[in-house]
Structures are given as C-alpha cells and as structure tokens.
Design an enzyme around this catalytic site. Sequence first.
Site, PDB file in Angstrom:
ATOM      1  N   CYS A  33      34.970  41.574  80.833  1.00  0.00           N
ATOM      2  CA  CYS A  33      34.199  41.501  81.469  1.00  0.00           C
ATOM      3  C   CYS A  33      33.899  42.097  82.722  1.00  0.00           C
ATOM      4  O   CYS A  33      33.134  42.359  83.209  1.00  0.00           O
ATOM      5  CB  CYS A  33      35.032  40.409  82.980  1.00  0.00           C
ATOM      6  SG  CYS A  33      35.448  38.870  81.865  1.00  0.00           S
ATOM      7  N   CYS A 103      35.882  40.596  92.269  1.00  0.00           N
ATOM      8  CA  CYS A 103      36.390  42.222  92.918  1.00  0.00           C
ATOM      9  C   CYS A 103      37.596  42.314  93.247  1.00  0.00           C
ATOM     10  O   CYS A 103      38.612  42.994  93.124  1.00  0.00           O
ATOM     11  CB  CYS A 103      34.779  42.539  93.048  1.00  0.00           C
ATOM     12  SG  CYS A 103      33.612  43.210  91.072  1.00  0.00           S
TER      13      CYS A 103
END
Lengths: 147, 395
Positions: A33, A103
């Site tokens: 990813c 994130c």
Amino acid sequence: MYSEKVMDHFSNPRNVGEIENASGVGTVGNAKCGDIMRIFLDIDDNQIIKDVKFKTFGCGAAVATSSMATELVKGKSVYDALKVTNKAVMDALDGLPPVKVHCSLLAEEAIHAALWDYAEKNGIKIEGLEKPKNDISEEEEEEEEDY
Amino acid sequence: MSDKFIYLDNAATTKTSPEVFEAMKPYFSELYGNPSSIYAFGGKAKAVVEEAREIIADSIGAKTNEIYFTGGGSESDNWAIIGAAEAYKSKGRHIITSKIEHHGVLHTCKYLEKNGYEVTYLNVDEKGFVDIEELKRAIRPETILITIMYANNEIGTIEPVAEIGRIAKEHGILFHTDAVQAYGHIPINVDNENIDMLSASAHKLNGPKGIGFLYIRKGVKIGSYIHGGGQERSRRAGTHNVPGIVGFGKAAELALSNMEDRIKKQTELRDYFIKRVTEEIKYVRINGDLTKRLPNNINVCFRFIEGESMLILLDMNGICASSGSACTSGSLDPSHVLLALGLPHEIAHGSLRITLSQETVKEDLDYVVDKLKEIVDRLRSMSPLYEDFVQKEER
C-alpha cells in the site's frame, strides 16, 4: 493539498533515524500500500520515553505523521504515550486530506507496536495496550468504483 | 521554494503555444459566429473549422469527412467503444483491449461489462507490449472491437499497431486506437496501419484543452453519442468549439511541420537522461522499452522510496513531474500499468514519470538529475525498506 504544518514536518522531519539497542521497536504498514513506519523507543527505568526515532517509507503525509507522532510521545511516560491518538497527531498537524487519514492511524499503530515490543522484552504488561495489528490497511474498506 | 520552474509533465498537459493562442484569439470576441448559422458571419467560422479539419485529416492520412471534433480524448474513447458496442451488437458482444489502457478506455469497457458485454483484457510483457499471439487466441466469432492504445501514457511503449490492425482487418473486426499520447508526436497513418477509429486530444500537442477528435473510417457504422444537433454530420451534436478547433488545427500543423526534428532532439535528451540516471543512481529500473518508445517519455522506478514524497521534493525545487504511486492515484494501489508489467507493488510505488516538451533543454535535465540524486539519497536514508535491504546485503 497539505497544511503548512504537514509540509514543515515533511520537509524538516523531526527525529529521523535509528536507536541502537532500542527499548522497543515497532514496524507497521505494508509496502503493497505504499506506507511502512518503523519507530524506535528509548525508555528509561521510570518508563519515560527518553528518546524516539523513526524511519518511514511513504508519502508526504506518512512522513509528517511519523514525525509529529514522535514529537508527541517524546518525554512522556509509556502510559501517556499510549494516549496519543491518531486524532491528536492529525490535530497537531492542522488536519490531513481525507485520503491520508490512514497515515495518522499508521503512526498511532507504530507507537503502539514499539510499546508492545518494549513490554514483551521486559515481561511487563502495559494497561490498555493491545497487541498491535501490523497492517491497518487490512481494515480499510475498498472504495467502490463507479463506472 | 526554488525560483526555478521546469515543467516535465507534458504527458499530463502541455503549454498552449503562443502561435496557437494567437490563431484562436479572433474567434472569441470578434468572429464569434456559430458555424451552423446561415449568414455570412457564421460562414466565416465554418470555413476555419473546415480548414482545421483538413489539416488534421491530412496529418493521419484520412479524409475530411472521417474527422469528428469532440470535447477531448476521453469523449472520443467513450464514443468509439460504446458506439461500436451498440452498433455491432447483433454480430456479437465481445471486445478485446489491454490491461494498460488509459482509464478512458478501461472504465468504458467496465461499463459495458455491466451491460451485457464481455471484455478480454490482454496481458503485456515486461516492456509493456501487447502479446500478439494472445490477441489472436482471444478473437472469437462474436468479437466486434479491438481497442489498443497507440502508445502508453505512463511508460511510453509504442504498441505494434500496424500488426494489430492487420489482424483485426483479416478477421473483419473493428480496430480502435487511443492515440492521445502519440498523435502529433510520432507519425501515424490510418490506412497503412488499418485503423478504423482513432482518438486524439489537442492539449497533448501544445493545443488548447477541451477539444479532441475521433477519426471514424468511412463505412464504420457507429451512431452518435452526444445527441441534439446536426453538427459533425449529425454524429456529434453541440455548437462547434470554434476557437478550440482552430487551435487544434494550428497545433497539428505545427506538430507535423517540425515532427522529425523534434523526435530526434527529444530522443537524444530522453536517452541522455536515462543514461545519467542509470549510471549515477543505484537500484533504479527504467520502465518500458528503450527504443519503441515515445520520444518524450521517461519512466523510472527508484527502489525503497515512494513517489509522492519524491514529487513534493521535486516541486520544492521547481520541478513538475508525476508518479504512478498509490498516493498520487488516490487509491491504495499503484498504477495499473506498472503492475501489468509485473512490477511488485513496493517498486511500482517508487515510480517517476518525466515527459519532455519541445522547449526542454539538456541543462534542465542535468538540474533534475542532480536534484534527484539528493532527493533519492535523502528519502532512502529515512526508508525502513532501504535499511532492511542494506542489512541483508551486509550479511
């Protein structure tokens, strides 16, 4: 697309590097990813985080959230560090674009993974700390594509 | 921030050249007539539309009544594919395309799959070439359309279009090609290459945005896609975008007139950049073929680092480029093109695409390589993937 704070932490990241013989090391994420974070913690006998370093493979937000997360836990007790949430990291960065929220979750998870490693190495249990998932993206639902 | 400005994302869009802009100017506030009107004022606009059509028809070896102006490359792709699917459904409902098409083609095929059509997505090899044998095997009696791009927008690979055209013709199947990246950059001839439909867009060759064309070979029976008027031989409704069409004509004229020189110059610059990067930066991979490649395209993966980070740091140094990383595609997956080449995700995330313009000079590329070396070093120094790799190497 990024706030000034995100750009600042991306272009001048705090606490980049490694700690040799760290008290705890946590690596989370997944190269598939495009984000991997590794956090090193130096924790003293009073369970205070004396030093923290990180290495990150990822986009601007991945670097900035790693940097901010290390700043937020530095000098804190392991219990206070555990309370640093992804939201706290995002707020401290004046927000993230919606597609980059993962994130901040990764940054929170990286801290937890390092704390878990520290707890395991020392045979202690940190109240409230669960075994970290090493890949938060598994939880994310794939967006439906419309044609 | 840097005071430099080096634009190297010409596959995304190009600068409208000053000559093109000048040519367009009269058709906004002076000669603004509708080409479909009866009076002479409209006739002036009609005349320039037809002039542009002639330039464009000539540029690909077509006839003027085979050029249909559209709103751009995506519309042309949608029209060609959906139009063919509808017009030829009594023959069959099978379409062949490749895995590395632009989304203008891929998403249109996905749409058709939801509406009762079958689509075969051909694999490509590690350079990005469609497998001709696989194409032959994929053909069925009910195949009505083969749509394969002329040249790939990310990696610049030029597909064996003439061979595909020949096979399509032998089997009586329509052949559409998305030539958005190729048109105006390399020579194209629809007869030599047996192309039945071709999509192109002006803003990729220093023309304006919002104007494209679809070439439809005479005899191809696709219906209209935008309904509501008699423009474009009643096949594409909507008042003509006169300034856009004039600009497209001018851009095509300029692109054709200096094509040979431009190909030579850009190929040299491209190969120079590739040579410097591969010699001076470790752990890189050039994506695509080294020779059957668009002259202005460079695509390189830098291992252990992620593309968006690279782009932000390049931007801080005044350099505009692009990447196929997930973060720049807005999804979790990196570019479908790089994955189709067989690249692992983590390498595909570290891709950088640099596309030259006719104004690009060697000094620009030297500056970019110098900055790239610093940027790649910096990002690797903070990459856990690089740390793990170095540790493994040391063992």
